[in-house]
Design a protein around this motif. Structure first.
Motif, short mmCIF file in Angstrom:
data_model
loop_
_atom_site.label_atom_id
_atom_site.label_comp_id
_atom_site.label_asym_id
_atom_site.label_seq_id
_atom_site.Cartn_x
_atom_site.Cartn_y
_atom_site.Cartn_z
N MET A 60 104.48 -26.39 -69.33
CA MET A 60 103.79 -27.22 -70.30
C MET A 60 104.70 -28.34 -70.80
SD MET A 60 100.88 -27.11 -72.14
CE MET A 60 100.26 -27.80 -73.60
N ILE A 61 105.93 -28.00 -71.18
CA ILE A 61 106.86 -29.02 -71.68
C ILE A 61 107.25 -29.97 -70.56
CG2 ILE A 61 109.17 -29.37 -72.63
CD1 ILE A 61 108.80 -26.78 -74.18
N ALA A 62 107.41 -29.48 -69.35
CA ALA A 62 107.77 -30.33 -68.21
C ALA A 62 106.66 -31.33 -67.92
CB ALA A 62 108.06 -29.47 -66.99
N ASN A 63 105.40 -30.89 -68.04
CA ASN A 63 104.26 -31.78 -67.81
C ASN A 63 104.24 -32.90 -68.85
OD1 ASN A 63 101.97 -32.84 -66.73
ND2 ASN A 63 100.59 -31.34 -67.68
N ASN A 110 106.96 -35.48 -68.05
CA ASN A 110 106.61 -36.37 -66.94
C ASN A 110 105.66 -37.48 -67.39
OD1 ASN A 110 108.17 -35.02 -65.08
ND2 ASN A 110 106.50 -33.67 -64.42
N ILE A 111 104.73 -37.17 -68.27
CA ILE A 111 103.80 -38.19 -68.78
C ILE A 111 104.57 -39.22 -69.59
CG2 ILE A 111 101.86 -38.58 -70.35
CD1 ILE A 111 100.73 -35.89 -69.42
N ASN A 112 105.50 -38.80 -70.42
CA ASN A 112 106.30 -39.73 -71.21
C ASN A 112 107.18 -40.61 -70.31
OD1 ASN A 112 105.30 -39.04 -73.67
ND2 ASN A 112 106.90 -37.54 -74.13
#
Length: 77
Positions: free
Chosen positions: A1-4, A7-9
């Motif tokens: 969840m944090i990795a996703n 990546n968006i940021n």
């Protein structure tokens, strides 16, 4: 969840080189339109000068004031 979320940021980040490139292109487009407007202004100014110096305009403007009191309705004897 944090990795996703990370990546968006990262996709939303813009480097200074990219920002500089976009700003330079924007400035170039605006400078092109300003130059086009200045050229058009000088062409219109030259056309206006040519038209005001033409004989048709001078004949229209030079008529000026005509004395209308010398008509037959006034007794100017």
């Amino acid at each position: 969840m944090i990795a996703n979320h990370y990546n968006i940021n990262m996709l939303l980040l813009v480097s200074t080189e990219q920002l500089t490139f976009v700003l330079l292109i924007t400035a170039a487009v605006f400078l092109f339109f300003i130059a086009l407007a200045v050229i058009k202004m000088y062409k219109l100014k030259a056309e206006n000068k040519r038209l005001t110096e033409s004989d048709a305009f001078k004949a229209e403007v030079d008529e000026g004031y005509k004395d209308f009191t010398d008509g037959h309705l006034y007794d100017n004897k």
